[in-house]
Design an enzyme around this catalytic site. Structure first.
Site, short mmCIF file in Angstrom:
data_model
loop_
_atom_site.label_atom_id
_atom_site.label_comp_id
_atom_site.label_asym_id
_atom_site.label_seq_id
_atom_site.Cartn_x
_atom_site.Cartn_y
_atom_site.Cartn_z
N ASP A 153 0.82 -1.22 0.00
CA ASP A 153 0.00 0.00 0.00
C ASP A 153 0.86 1.27 0.00
O ASP A 153 2.03 1.25 0.37
CB ASP A 153 -0.88 0.05 1.26
CG ASP A 153 -1.97 -1.01 1.25
OD1 ASP A 153 -1.96 -1.88 0.37
OD2 ASP A 153 -2.82 -0.96 2.15
N HIS A 200 -6.17 3.07 -3.49
CA HIS A 200 -6.05 3.23 -2.04
C HIS A 200 -6.56 4.64 -1.67
O HIS A 200 -6.11 5.22 -0.71
CB HIS A 200 -4.58 3.06 -1.65
CG HIS A 200 -4.31 2.80 -0.21
ND1 HIS A 200 -5.07 1.96 0.57
CD2 HIS A 200 -3.34 3.29 0.63
CE1 HIS A 200 -4.57 1.93 1.81
NE2 HIS A 200 -3.54 2.74 1.86
N HIS A 204 -5.43 9.23 1.06
CA HIS A 204 -5.30 8.47 2.31
C HIS A 204 -6.07 9.04 3.52
O HIS A 204 -5.55 9.06 4.64
CB HIS A 204 -3.82 8.33 2.69
CG HIS A 204 -3.51 7.02 3.38
ND1 HIS A 204 -3.75 6.81 4.73
CD2 HIS A 204 -2.97 5.87 2.92
CE1 HIS A 204 -3.37 5.59 5.04
NE2 HIS A 204 -2.90 4.99 3.96
N HIS A 302 3.89 -2.19 2.91
CA HIS A 302 3.89 -0.83 2.37
C HIS A 302 5.12 -0.57 1.52
O HIS A 302 6.23 -0.95 1.90
CB HIS A 302 3.80 0.19 3.51
CG HIS A 302 2.54 0.05 4.31
ND1 HIS A 302 2.43 -0.81 5.38
CD2 HIS A 302 1.32 0.62 4.14
CE1 HIS A 302 1.19 -0.75 5.85
NE2 HIS A 302 0.49 0.10 5.13
#
Ligand SMILES: [Zn+2]
Length: 340
Positions: A153, A200, A204, A302
């Site tokens: 991510d 995503h 964020h 990540h």
């Protein structure tokens, strides 16, 4: 359409200020239990690798690298004419993208659950099916895989390149729209490698804290970033912090997006905390060995920083390349539409 464009360095600074404040806030009050519950009420058990008292996903203020890396003077994805025609705008937005009405959004079909901030649970009944509060999963949520597989991510970032060089299998990335338009070459390199990319969001946020219009804006701008940069539309959506309830899901479904969560959290972001005693690399590799032994699951990692990318490379060495993309895990399709 009235839209004010901020200098990119300012956006970056504002974002850091905002997130460090939120980080303190969240760290102070975040405590969740770690049981997963399907929306029909059945318990799928405690996901492995959840240290007691750890929140799902990352804290709001990932301090090193950040979620959004904006550097002045870099070449962005050109803002396409079709998007100007549709939005009336001429530049990519900052971290608060403007809501643009879309004809396929039916507001009457969005359930009327209350907005809530990260870690503040209990505002809505259990049937709202919050993953972050109650580990509730909807029937169409993807959260595991029959082959233990990594997912990454928060990219694309300058660190993503190193991961791409090291990987010998196709993996899954959940990218931020704002990072896609700021690192278009990296994004296209991911696609050229045959990897799967899902959204995503644009920048964020904690989605359940947003209005319906703000949720739509986060998804529409992330989709447009992918469309303008890589000529495709995404099918898969991973909510930041695993923060999703049936209000967020209903909007995502109107975009043709399907939610992807996880059942193994590497907590790799803790390695870049100032307090490095929380979790060590060895803790992660020990968990990964256990997960490998079980053989199934989706691992949350990540590619926003070099540190977490190096951990991802080491985890890949432990697991090997017999892994699947999320689309393969779900037996579903990759993109709903690709353009030549
Ligand atoms: Zn994230």
């Amino acid at each position: 359409m009235n839209f004010t464009c901020h200098p990119s360095t300012l956006i970056s600074r504002i974002f850091i200020m905002r997130t460090s404040y939120l980080y303190a806030l969240v760290a102070a009050r975040y405590a969740v239990s770690h049981k997963m519950v399907l929306s029909n009420g059945s318990d799928v058990g405690q996901p492995a690798g959840y240290p007691k008292g750890q929140p799902i996903g990352q804290p709001v203020g990932q301090p090193v690298g950040g979620f959004v890396s904006v550097r002045a003077g870099r070449k962005q994805t050109p803002f396409p004419q079709w998007l100007t025609d549709f939005t009336g705008l001429k530049e990519w937005p900052g971290i608060d993208p403007p809501y643009i009405p879309m004809d396929f959004i039916d507001f009457d079909k969005i359930p009327d659950y209350k907005r809530y901030d990260q870690g503040v649970c209990g505002a809505n009944p259990r049937e709202s099916c919050s993953f972050d509060c109650d580990h509730c999963l909807a029937p169409d949520d993807v959260y595991t895989c029959r082959k233990i597989s990594q997912t990454f991510d928060d990219g694309p970032s300058p660190a993503t390149d190193k991961l791409l060089e090291a990987l010998d299998h196709k993996t899954t990335f959940f990218n931020l729209g704002i990072n896609i338009v700021n690192y278009p070459e990296m994004y296209r390199k991911i696609l050229d490698g045959g990897h799967l990319v899902g959204t995503h969001t644009w920048s964020h946020p904690f989605m359940p804290s947003l209005t319906n219009e703000q949720i739509i804006a986060q998804l529409q701008w992330s989709v447009w970033a992918m469309n303008a940069t890589g000529h495709h539309l995404p099918k898969w959506f991973r909510p930041p912090y695993g923060a999703i309830d049936n209000r967020v899901r209903s909007i995502a479904r109107m975009f043709g997006l399907q939610a992807v969560l996880w059942d193994h959290d590497s907590f790799d972001w803790q390695l870049i905390n100032e307090d490095q005693t929380v979790r060590t690399e060895e803790d992660i590799y020990r968990d990964v060995q256990e997960w490998k032994h079980d053989g199934e699951g989706l691992i949350l990692e990540h590619d926003g920083t070099f540190k977490t990318v190096q951990v991802g490379i080491n985890v890949n060495k432990i697991l090997g390349d017999n892994q699947m993309t999320v689309a393969e895990c779900a037996g579903g399709i990759d993109y709903i539409r690709a353009f030549p």
